[in-house]
Design a protein around this motif. Structure first.
Motif, PDB file in Angstrom:
ATOM      1  N   SER A  18       0.903  -0.600   0.474  1.00 53.34           N
ATOM      2  CA  SER A  18      -0.396   0.233  -0.198  1.00 53.34           C
ATOM      3  C   SER A  18       0.894   1.310  -0.293  1.00 53.34           C
ATOM      4  O   SER A  18       1.625   1.149   0.363  1.00 53.34           O
ATOM      5  N   TYR A  25      -4.807   8.997   2.106  1.00 49.62           N
ATOM      6  CA  TYR A  25      -5.691   8.229   1.173  1.00 49.62           C
ATOM      7  C   TYR A  25      -5.043   6.775   1.033  1.00 49.62           C
ATOM      8  O   TYR A  25      -3.680   7.432   0.681  1.00 49.62           O
ATOM      9  N   ARG A  27      -3.697   4.022  -0.826  1.00 46.78           N
ATOM     10  CA  ARG A  27      -3.741   3.383  -2.265  1.00 46.78           C
ATOM     11  C   ARG A  27      -3.095   1.859  -2.376  1.00 46.78           C
ATOM     12  O   ARG A  27      -1.997   0.993  -2.066  1.00 46.78           O
ATOM     13  N   ARG A  43       1.795   1.675  -9.759  1.00 44.17           N
ATOM     14  CA  ARG A  43       0.442   1.589  -9.042  1.00 44.17           C
ATOM     15  C   ARG A  43      -0.430   2.465 -10.026  1.00 44.17           C
ATOM     16  O   ARG A  43       0.346   2.938 -10.515  1.00 44.17           O
TER      17      ARG A  43
END
Length: 169
Positions: A18, A25, A27, A43
């Motif tokens: 992540s 946030y 992601r 990503r």
């Protein structure tokens, strides 16, 4: 006048796959790869109108994050790499970057440009970073500009020469 804000901090959790962005946030990351030179990340950018995904190399030795973006059909900007000047640290499987305002835009074979010097100066004037950290950021920036320029405006060639070889999708 530059937009005044504290340095942006991001976290990259290799075990959780992540990325927590500067706004908090969380992601999902498709791939992390740890090498002697640094950390690679790939990503997607779900829901972004222009960019489909990006890949970055975090290079502690150089104090840089080097990013290449992939665009949705019909979209493309006139640069190949976006380089952030960052402080990089890691505790266990979590990497942290602190963005020190300065960015480079690299147009392979053509040019390298420095952005956001005004933001760095404002941050120092408002006590958001110390003059010593700003000096470090400027030295890293101009070392990168010099190196990239000396290698034909090819950031990948310069990184390999600097002992930070990178591979990209």
């Amino acid at each position: 006048m530059a937009h005044i804000h504290p340095p942006k901090i991001e976290y990259f959790d290799l075990d959780a796959k992540s990325n927590t962005d500067p706004k908090g946030y969380l992601r999902s990351v498709d791939e992390f790869r740890l090498t002697p030179a640094g950390l690679y990340m790939f990503r997607p950018l779900a829901g972004h109108p222009k960019i489909s995904h990006f890949e970055s190399w975090f290079l502690p030795k150089l104090g840089l994050r080097v990013t290449r973006q992939s665009w949705h059909p019909g979209h493309r900007l006139d640069f190949d790499f976006y380089v952030d000047v960052v402080e990089i640290s890691a505790i266990g499987s979590v990497w942290r970057t602190t963005d020190l305002y300065l960015d480079l835009i690299v147009r392979t074979g053509r040019s390298v440009s420095v952005l956001d010097t005004d933001e760095l100066i404002s941050a120092v004037q408002h006590g958001l970073i110390s003059p010593e950290r700003a000096q470090w950021a400027l030295e890293n920036t101009y070392s990168a500009v010099s190196g990239i320029s000396a290698h034909g405006h090819d950031v990948v060639r310069w990184l390999a020469y600097s002992g930070c070889p990178t591979t990209w999708r």
